[in-house]
Scaffold this active site. Structure first.
Site, mmCIF file in Angstrom:
data_model
loop_
_atom_site.group_PDB
_atom_site.id
_atom_site.type_symbol
_atom_site.label_atom_id
_atom_site.label_comp_id
_atom_site.label_asym_id
_atom_site.label_seq_id
_atom_site.Cartn_x
_atom_site.Cartn_y
_atom_site.Cartn_z
ATOM 1 N N PHE A 104 53.123 12.476 -15.616
ATOM 2 C CA PHE A 104 53.596 13.181 -16.805
ATOM 3 C C PHE A 104 55.057 13.606 -16.673
ATOM 4 O O PHE A 104 55.735 13.849 -17.659
ATOM 5 C CB PHE A 104 52.751 14.441 -17.037
ATOM 6 N N LYS A 128 56.411 22.609 -17.442
ATOM 7 C CA LYS A 128 56.157 21.168 -17.320
ATOM 8 C C LYS A 128 57.156 20.426 -18.209
ATOM 9 O O LYS A 128 57.221 20.643 -19.412
ATOM 10 C CB LYS A 128 54.738 20.822 -17.741
ATOM 11 N N ASP A 224 39.633 13.878 -17.246
ATOM 12 C CA ASP A 224 40.440 13.702 -16.041
ATOM 13 C C ASP A 224 40.172 14.827 -15.046
ATOM 14 O O ASP A 224 41.106 15.418 -14.492
ATOM 15 C CB ASP A 224 41.923 13.631 -16.405
#
Length: 425
Positions: A104, A128, A224
């Protein structure tokens, strides 16, 4: 952070309908930077996504240039941050503040004060920075905002806010000081290992997070579940993170969601890998794999091992039905400091979770109930004589008394020798 050219996800081809994510009149296939920014500014709401293979939210939200305004349950309490603010709190996304990196993008630690936004308390955060050149960057960002903006639970990591500025997509989470379960199990963050009681606590917290998602009004399939996505706070309370691959569960008479196979090797349920059919039982399989990692201290997939031991599920399955055999695969770093009955029950539960038949796997509320019953067991293997290790083996019965007496005699003799040596000197 240098500006990067906006690249399309595919080279001259549009995405398939199955993987199409729509925001207003924008598709996942990225337009030029200028067109995207222009259209994004014109959006008045998220379109309700009705296909079971698409992302959806129970409410709507609208971009007003600065924030996502709450409508219904969506986006409650999310803050909109400016890129320069997030640059400042992470020291321009310095490597010195780097917490982790994956497909990511990167995650950096930052610190916000109580003056940044009204009502926002001073705290450490994790920022993030999604890789907009990657295949999943924008889609992950959207999924995180939708799911974590919609849900709040003690065992889901809290999304504090977001940044959507030009082509940049960032997310701001609560900071989890203990990092990921993966780091503690496999990367030797410290010389000590996670005690059995702490491992059980983590399993219970993660199970509660999954049970909450599966029990939502419209069930959410996490898709996930793995040790790197289980984050730990200062008290080792587990919280699920990274909802970039999450899916809304089947609706009506549908029994599954059909989708492109995505996830992590070693954790994905076999029927999902073979058919693309996704259900909440797919998450249960992944949970079973994590239970095996907690028991053995081994990775779900470890290509550094021999072929027979490479896949944890295949290697461990024959050992899970017998207490005597189970101790042969227990994490040696536990040194026998675990409950015999507790590990036997966890092994039996893991075996049910990784069943090749999805219908034989338990539902997550039942998993939580089983695990919670094991918290207070004190029958440690090292004190019951069932643990064996070449490095240190418990001595029980008459042999223990004999060994103790022999040791005391040897200590007494050694003491006398030291006294005589001292007098002669």
């Amino acid at each position: 952070m240098a500006n990067r050219p906006w690249k399309p996800v595919t080279a001259g081809k549009c995405c398939t309908v199955e993987d199409h994510v729509v925001i207003g009149n924008l598709s996942r296939c990225r337009p030029s930077r200028a067109d995207f920014s222009k259209k994004l500014a014109e959006l008045t709401s998220f379109r309700r996504l009705k296909s079971s293979s698409e992302l959806s939210s129970p409410g709507s939200a609208r971009f007003n240039g600065d924030s996502i305004e709450e409508s219904g349950r969506f986006g409650a309490g999310l803050y909109a941050f400016q890129l320069n603010e997030l640059r400042a709190i992470t020291h321009d996304f310095s490597n010195n503040y780097l917490l982790g990196e994956g497909g990511f993008g990167t995650v950096h630690k930052g610190y916000i004060d109580d003056k940044m936004r009204p009502g926002l308390k001073a705290q450490a955060v994790a920022v993030k920075l999604l890789d907009t050149d990657g295949l999943q960057g924008h889609r992950e960002w959207l999924a995180e905002v939708i799911f974590l903006g919609q849900f709040r639970h003690p065992h889901l990591v809290k999304l504090i806010g977001y940044c959507c500025e030009n082509e940049e997509r960032l997310l701001v989470y609560e900071y989890m000081p203990r990092g990921s379960l993966e780091n503690h199990l496999f990367r030797r963050l410290s010389s000590s290992t996670l005690p059995w009681g702490t491992r059980l606590k983590i399993a219970i917290g993660a199970a509660k997070g999954l049970a909450f998602l599966h029990g939502a009004e419209k069930p959410v399939i996490y898709r996930d579940f793995k040790t790197s996505n289980i984050l730990l706070d200062s008290d080792y309370s587990a919280k699920l993170s990274d909802f970039g691959l999450a899916k809304m569960g089947p609706e009506g008479e549908d029994t599954h969601v059909s989708t492109r196979v995505m996830g992590t090797h070693g954790y994905a349920a076999p029927e999902y890998v073979m058919t693309g059919h996704l259900t909440t039982r797919s998450d249960v399989y992944s949970f079973g794999v994590v239970l095996l990692e907690l028991l053995t201290g081994r990775r779900a997939l470890d290509k550094t091992r021999g072929k027979a031991e490479e896949k944890l599920v295949d290697w461990s399955r024959p050992y899970l039905t017998s207490s005597r055999r189970l101790r042969c695969i227990m994490d040696p770093r536990l040194s026998g400091q675990y409950s015999v009955k507790g590990t036997r029950e966890v092994a039996a539960l893991a075996l049910m979770c990784i069943s090749s038949n999805p219908k034989d796997r338990p539902r997550m509320p039942a998993v939580v109930e089983i695990l919670e019953r094991l918290q207070h067991l004190k029958d440690m293997a090292v004190t019951t004589g069932v643990w064996s290790s070449k490095a240190a083996s418990p001595i029980v019965g008459r042999n223990a008394i004999s060994a103790k007496t022999k040791m005391e005699r040897e200590n007494l003799a050694n003491g006398r020798r030291r006294v005589v040596s001292a007098k002669l000197a």
